[in-house]
Design a protein around this motif. Structure first.
Motif, PDB file in Angstrom:
ATOM      1  N   GLY A 174      31.913  39.905  38.297  1.00  0.00           N
ATOM      2  CA  GLY A 174      33.369  39.941  38.247  1.00  0.00           C
ATOM      3  C   GLY A 174      34.037  39.859  39.600  1.00  0.00           C
ATOM      4  O   GLY A 174      35.185  39.415  39.691  1.00  0.00           O
ATOM      5  N   ASN A 200      36.044  36.682  40.999  1.00  0.00           N
ATOM      6  CA  ASN A 200      37.296  36.177  40.433  1.00  0.00           C
ATOM      7  C   ASN A 200      38.356  35.882  41.481  1.00  0.00           C
ATOM      8  O   ASN A 200      39.151  34.953  41.307  1.00  0.00           O
ATOM      9  CB  ASN A 200      37.848  37.173  39.410  1.00  0.00           C
ATOM     10  CG  ASN A 200      37.014  37.238  38.148  1.00  0.00           C
ATOM     11  OD1 ASN A 200      36.017  36.535  38.030  1.00  0.00           O
ATOM     12  ND2 ASN A 200      37.388  38.087  37.209  1.00  0.00           N
ATOM     13  N   LEU A 211      39.898  40.859  34.787  1.00  0.00           N
ATOM     14  CA  LEU A 211      39.147  41.813  35.584  1.00  0.00           C
ATOM     15  C   LEU A 211      39.828  43.177  35.592  1.00  0.00           C
ATOM     16  O   LEU A 211      39.168  44.221  35.461  1.00  0.00           O
ATOM     17  CB  LEU A 211      38.999  41.283  37.015  1.00  0.00           C
ATOM     18  CG  LEU A 211      38.265  42.182  38.012  1.00  0.00           C
ATOM     19  CD1 LEU A 211      36.837  42.439  37.566  1.00  0.00           C
ATOM     20  CD2 LEU A 211      38.288  41.546  39.408  1.00  0.00           C
TER      21      LEU A 211
END
Length: 447
Positions: free
Chosen positions: A99, A102, A438
């Motif tokens: 993640g 991002n 996120l």
């Protein structure tokens, strides 16, 4: 416990407001104008060089026998290598469900598209008769002329075209939800039409998101193997040659590692100023910068191992020509280039082992610049060192760059930054929808 990949102060609304305002509301600053003007001048210099080359031929470069390849091919390999890391960050880390990528993937994808586009200029110009470049494509014609399938030039052409198409598609598809957000938030009719056309009717329906996620996953799965195949193909341009320094089986993994090494360096060179000048510290955090530094160090250590392996194999083999080539690199006419490479690619990156350096953005910016410079010199030395000293002393000859060699290198850098500066002003710099996802995931984990 590691720091979160996005500031917990940010909400879905603030993410959209801050990122979209850079494109829609923020006035064009003096610094951007100065950078754009400089990039435009360098690009014009490149354009003048291309016109002069078409009029006078490749003789305007310092090419001669035995050094028939030099700056142009070094520029080509350097630029296409830089584009590899963008795809790895965006596609590879997406498949690995990391993640923290991002905040980086949008400008890294843009870097890939622009670097690969710039790289494609040099092989075409190096053909000598670039107006016939389409002969490289296998198409039916009445003359019955087909490309030489055993030629690395044809495979280079195929690899670049395939990689560029997939990179552009992956970049554009990822933009669509954010383009729709800009369309809905734009205040002027012109911007509404511009972003509306680019958003191709996106309304954020469930079926849109389903198809988007499926296509995004497929493109990522296609792009990541291309990272390895494209630069392995570039490596085969050299390793299939029966010359000392080129004829080596380590070249494909060495070139892939070198591509990621220089690419991570460029991501740092772009990301650190963007974070500073646009106030994006809540999105591109210290954790992102430190992770990029670690990735650059990991790729750099593999490159350093390749340097050591090359020297070891030359002397261990007992081959007089390989030994002579190694000694020429260490003590010959281009030894200063070799030791510059060692300083930039081996010595400088060792500072990243220290946590204090990994959290110093100024230090990482300087190290990344040194890596980019070192990797260009590495490409140059790889090409010239095997050509200027061949098997026969009667065939030896030095390479001396001309004014136009420098012009094409500087102009290509200008063109890259010209495209990147336009991207910063016209398109969302960070993926708003991915940052919102996120943030929602962090909220669920905290609940």
């Amino acid at each position: 416990m590691s720091a979160p990949p996005i500031s917990l102060r940010e909400t879905n609304a603030s993410i959209t407001d801050r990122v979209s305002d850079i494109t829609l509301e923020r006035p064009t600053g003096r610094l951007w104008m100065c950078a754009f003007a400089l990039s435009f001048v360098l690009t014009a210099w490149l354009g003048a060089g291309i016109v002069w080359l078409l009029a006078r031929g490749v003789g305007i470069w310092g090419l001669d026998i035995p050094v028939a390849w030099s700056f142009a091919i070094a520029d080509y390999v350097w630029w296409i290598a830089i584009g590899m890391a963008g795809t790895f960050i965006s596609g590879g880390l997406y498949l690995a469900r990391q993640g923290w990528r991002n905040a980086l993937n949008r400008y890294a994808e843009a870097m890939t598209v622009f670097a690969v586009s710039v790289s494609g200029i040099f092989p075409i110009l190096h053909l000598g008769r670039p107006w016939f470049f389409y002969w490289l494509a296998p198409y039916p014609d009445r003359m019955g002329v087909w490309p030489q399938w055993r030629s690395s030039l044809f495979w280079d052409f195929s690899a670049i075209v395939a990689y560029l198409i997939v990179s552009v598609l992956y970049f554009y598809i990822g933009l669509i939800p954010d383009l729709a957000s800009l369309r809905d938030r734009a205040r002027t009719r012109g911007k509404q039409v511009f972003y509306g056309l680019l958003a191709i009717g996106w309304r954020g329906e469930a079926r849109h998101w389903q198809r988007f996620e499926t296509l995004n996953l497929l493109l990522a799965a296609m792009a990541v193997p291309l990272v390895f195949s494209v630069h392995s193909m570039v490596a085969l341009d050299f390793s299939e040659g029966l010359l000392p320094g080129w004829h080596s089986t380590i070249f494909p993994p060495f070139f892939v590692a070198g591509a990621l090494f220089s690419g991570f360096g460029m991501v740092l060179v772009l990301g650190i100023p963007l974070r500073r000048f646009f106030g994006l510290g809540d999105f591109i955090t210290d954790r992102h910068i430190a992770n990029l530094a670690k990735l650059m160090l990991a790729a750099g250590l593999f490159v350093d191992y390749s340097y050591a392996s090359e020297l070891f194999n030359a002397f261990y083999s007992g081959d007089r020509y390989e030994i002579a080539h190694a000694m020429q690199e260490l003590t010959g006419a281009y030894a200063w280039v070799y030791w510059t490479i060692i300083g930039c690619n081996v010595v400088a990156i060792q500072a990243i082992w220290f946590e204090r350096v990994r959290h110093s953005h100024a230090a990482l910016f300087v190290i990344a610049l040194l890596v980019l410079a070192g990797m260009w010199f590495e490409r140059f030395l790889l090409i010239v060192s095997s050509l200027y000293h061949d098997f026969l002393p009667s065939s030896w000859g030095m390479f001396y760059p001309t004014f136009w060699d420098i012009a094409f290198l500087a102009g290509s850098i200008g063109l890259f930054f010209l495209l990147f500066l336009l991207f910063v002003r016209l398109l969302p710099l960070l993926p708003m929808f991915e940052l919102r996802k996120l943030r929602a995931r962090l909220d669920r984990e905290a609940a």
